[in-house]
Design a protein around this motif. Structure first.
Motif: not given
Length: 200
Positions: A20-24
């Motif tokens: 999720l952090f990478i997508i954000a």
């Protein structure tokens, strides 16, 4: 403390949070850019009038009040379409603003012409007033329906609003401004055009 809290997160959730952090990292900048494109325009790209797209070529020949035919080519032209019956408050405001904007251009003002286009021949009183107050302005009589073509070039027309039109040195109608516009807006647009233009 942060390390302890991270260690307390189950391994399965930890991998999901990393994903999720990478997508954000990719999604948030894209979302921000999209919002800015819809809601914010940098100050140095704003035009203060109504832009005509695409620009419309005009036949800028008019008859000066002394009877000579005049072709308005080679200059950036600020044109106000007025009435031969007299110059009312809106007309006074428009002509004053045109004069002041041109003067404010300083050494560049020779590239700009100001024009009053009348719908008929002016009487002696109006001629005398124009000669005294606006001697540097070109005053012409519309004998070829130019006032009508200026108005119908834009989708929205309002008979209660007077307009100042901006025409490029090749005779293309580019923009219009209501006479109520802040003159600084016209000046900023002209300064930007003169800076980047290779014509006029």
């Amino acid at each position: 403390t942060l390390l302890i809290n991270a260690a307390m997160i189950p391994t399965a959730w930890r991998s999901r949070l990393y994903l999720l952090f990478i997508i954000a990292c990719f999604a948030v900048p894209l979302a921000a850019a999209g919002w800015l494109a819809r809601h914010w325009t940098p100050e140095d790209t704003v035009q203060h009038g109504e832009l005509l797209h695409p620009a419309r070529p005009l036949d800028l020949r008019l008859t000066s009040i002394d009877g000579r035919s005049t072709a308005l080519r080679g200059y950036w032209t600020l044109l106000y379409a007025g009435s031969a019956r007299g110059c009312d408050a809106r007309c006074h405001t428009a002509l004053y603003d045109l004069r002041q904007v041109r003067l404010a251009l300083g050494k560049e003002m020779g590239r700009v012409a100001t024009v009053l286009l009348l719908d008929g021949a002016p009487d002696a009183g109006l001629r005398q007033w124009l000669a005294g107050e606006h001697a540097a302005m070109t005053v012409g009589v519309d004998e070829a329906g130019l006032q009508h073509r200026l108005k119908e070039a834009f989708a929205r027309t309002d008979a209660t609003v007077d307009w100042i039109y901006l025409i490029d040195p090749l005779g293309n109608l580019l923009m219009r401004y209501p006479v109520t516009v802040e003159p600084r807006g016209i000046l900023k647009d002209l300064q930007r055009l003169l800076k980047w233009s290779q014509i006029g």
